[in-house]
Design a protein around this motif. Sequence first.
Motif, mmCIF file in Angstrom:
data_model
loop_
_atom_site.group_PDB
_atom_site.id
_atom_site.type_symbol
_atom_site.label_atom_id
_atom_site.label_comp_id
_atom_site.label_asym_id
_atom_site.label_seq_id
_atom_site.Cartn_x
_atom_site.Cartn_y
_atom_site.Cartn_z
ATOM 1 N N UNK A 273 0.809 -1.208 0.000
ATOM 2 C CA UNK A 273 0.000 0.000 0.000
ATOM 3 C C UNK A 273 0.840 1.256 0.000
ATOM 4 N N UNK A 274 0.976 1.871 -1.157
ATOM 5 C CA UNK A 274 1.737 3.110 -1.267
ATOM 6 C C UNK A 274 3.238 2.916 -1.147
ATOM 7 N N UNK A 275 3.706 1.706 -1.345
ATOM 8 C CA UNK A 275 5.136 1.421 -1.215
ATOM 9 C C UNK A 275 5.842 1.771 -2.531
ATOM 10 N N UNK A 276 6.983 2.418 -2.402
ATOM 11 C CA UNK A 276 7.818 2.741 -3.557
ATOM 12 C C UNK A 276 9.273 2.805 -3.095
ATOM 13 N N UNK A 277 10.149 3.010 -4.040
ATOM 14 C CA UNK A 277 11.586 3.001 -3.746
ATOM 15 C C UNK A 277 11.964 3.950 -2.610
ATOM 16 N N UNK A 278 11.272 5.062 -2.503
ATOM 17 C CA UNK A 278 11.606 6.065 -1.498
ATOM 18 C C UNK A 278 11.198 5.726 -0.079
ATOM 19 N N UNK A 279 10.310 4.746 0.121
ATOM 20 C CA UNK A 279 9.895 4.439 1.496
ATOM 21 C C UNK A 279 10.125 2.972 1.890
ATOM 22 N N UNK A 280 10.772 2.204 1.035
ATOM 23 C CA UNK A 280 11.039 0.801 1.378
ATOM 24 C C UNK A 280 11.897 0.702 2.638
ATOM 25 N N UNK A 281 12.888 1.558 2.780
ATOM 26 C CA UNK A 281 13.753 1.468 3.963
ATOM 27 C C UNK A 281 12.968 1.756 5.247
ATOM 28 N N UNK A 282 11.983 2.637 5.188
ATOM 29 C CA UNK A 282 11.202 2.935 6.395
ATOM 30 C C UNK A 282 10.308 1.763 6.798
ATOM 31 N N UNK A 283 9.776 1.021 5.820
ATOM 32 C CA UNK A 283 8.954 -0.144 6.183
ATOM 33 C C UNK A 283 9.836 -1.256 6.732
ATOM 34 N N UNK A 284 11.053 -1.356 6.236
ATOM 35 C CA UNK A 284 11.994 -2.350 6.787
ATOM 36 C C UNK A 284 12.343 -1.994 8.242
ATOM 37 N N UNK A 285 12.591 -0.720 8.495
ATOM 38 C CA UNK A 285 12.898 -0.294 9.872
ATOM 39 C C UNK A 285 11.713 -0.522 10.807
ATOM 40 N N UNK A 286 10.506 -0.493 10.265
ATOM 41 C CA UNK A 286 9.303 -0.717 11.075
ATOM 42 C C UNK A 286 9.056 -2.205 11.333
ATOM 43 N N UNK A 287 9.879 -3.070 10.757
ATOM 44 C CA UNK A 287 9.757 -4.493 11.040
ATOM 45 C C UNK A 287 9.291 -5.362 9.893
ATOM 46 N N UNK A 288 8.989 -4.761 8.740
ATOM 47 C CA UNK A 288 8.546 -5.565 7.597
ATOM 48 C C UNK A 288 9.701 -6.401 7.056
ATOM 49 N N UNK A 289 9.388 -7.593 6.634
ATOM 50 C CA UNK A 289 10.373 -8.475 6.007
ATOM 51 C C UNK A 289 10.542 -8.156 4.533
ATOM 52 N N UNK A 290 9.634 -7.356 4.011
ATOM 53 C CA UNK A 290 9.702 -7.002 2.601
ATOM 54 C C UNK A 290 8.563 -6.092 2.212
ATOM 55 N N UNK A 291 8.444 -5.885 0.911
ATOM 56 C CA UNK A 291 7.430 -4.983 0.368
ATOM 57 C C UNK A 291 6.736 -5.624 -0.817
ATOM 58 N N UNK A 292 5.444 -5.370 -0.928
ATOM 59 C CA UNK A 292 4.657 -5.784 -2.084
ATOM 60 C C UNK A 292 4.166 -4.512 -2.757
ATOM 61 N N UNK A 293 4.301 -4.468 -4.077
ATOM 62 C CA UNK A 293 3.958 -3.248 -4.793
ATOM 63 C C UNK A 293 3.138 -3.562 -6.033
ATOM 64 N N UNK A 294 2.139 -2.732 -6.251
ATOM 65 C CA UNK A 294 1.316 -2.846 -7.451
ATOM 66 C C UNK A 294 1.743 -1.736 -8.413
ATOM 67 N N UNK A 295 1.509 -0.497 -8.042
ATOM 68 C CA UNK A 295 1.768 0.641 -8.931
ATOM 69 C C UNK A 295 3.216 0.744 -9.361
ATOM 70 N N UNK A 296 4.146 0.444 -8.475
ATOM 71 C CA UNK A 296 5.567 0.558 -8.817
ATOM 72 C C UNK A 296 5.936 -0.324 -10.007
ATOM 73 N N UNK A 297 5.186 -1.397 -10.207
ATOM 74 C CA UNK A 297 5.474 -2.314 -11.305
ATOM 75 C C UNK A 297 4.479 -2.205 -12.453
ATOM 76 N N UNK A 298 3.208 -1.977 -12.141
ATOM 77 C CA UNK A 298 2.173 -2.153 -13.164
ATOM 78 C C UNK A 298 1.404 -0.899 -13.527
ATOM 79 N N UNK A 299 1.784 0.256 -13.006
ATOM 80 C CA UNK A 299 1.089 1.499 -13.380
ATOM 81 C C UNK A 299 2.048 2.422 -14.106
#
Length: 180
Positions: free
Chosen positions: A154-180
């Motif tokens: 949800x709203x994940x892109x190259x600029x905020x992946x590091x913040x979701x990792x710091x929050x404890x996420x093991x990774x990111x799933x992206x729709x728009x970054x790849x398909x929009x």
Amino acid sequence: MIHAVTDGAGLPWYVQETILFIFQNVDAVCLREKQLSVKELSVKVAELIQQGVPPEKLILHSAPELAHFLPVRGVHFTEFDNRLAPFKKANSDKLAGQSVHSAASAQKAEADGADYLYFGHVFATKSKKDLPGRGLAALSEVAGAVSIPVIAIGGIHEGNISSVRRAGASGSAMISAFFK
């Protein structure tokens, strides 16, 4: 861990071409095409595999009945889909994931046998226009509540992946970054 999630456009040729271009650089491609019939989805998945996408990169969204017939990596379930536990019991060799929106839902999914979770939407996103993102604190709470990987969506892109990792996420799933 990076998952590309298709945008529900029905897997037209340009989405298939994108998958062919990106599959080597992502851990999985989740085929989120709920509007396709089982037959239509199975044909599209077979086309992707025939074109060279390794089946172990493909996760079917909400289509556990096809996992018996197609050599895919696994199936992803919506939060309130009660088929996760029976699917995992019958298919221990397949990956099973579930979308969650709270720590309680995450714990239930883990107890039901989920191998990973999608938590979201973390940030504001065009696909959920009128809903604010749940935020990094909620992501951190969910990641801390379970022992399985939590993948932010949800709203994940190259600029905020590091913040979701710091929050404890093991990774990111992206729709728009790849398909929009």
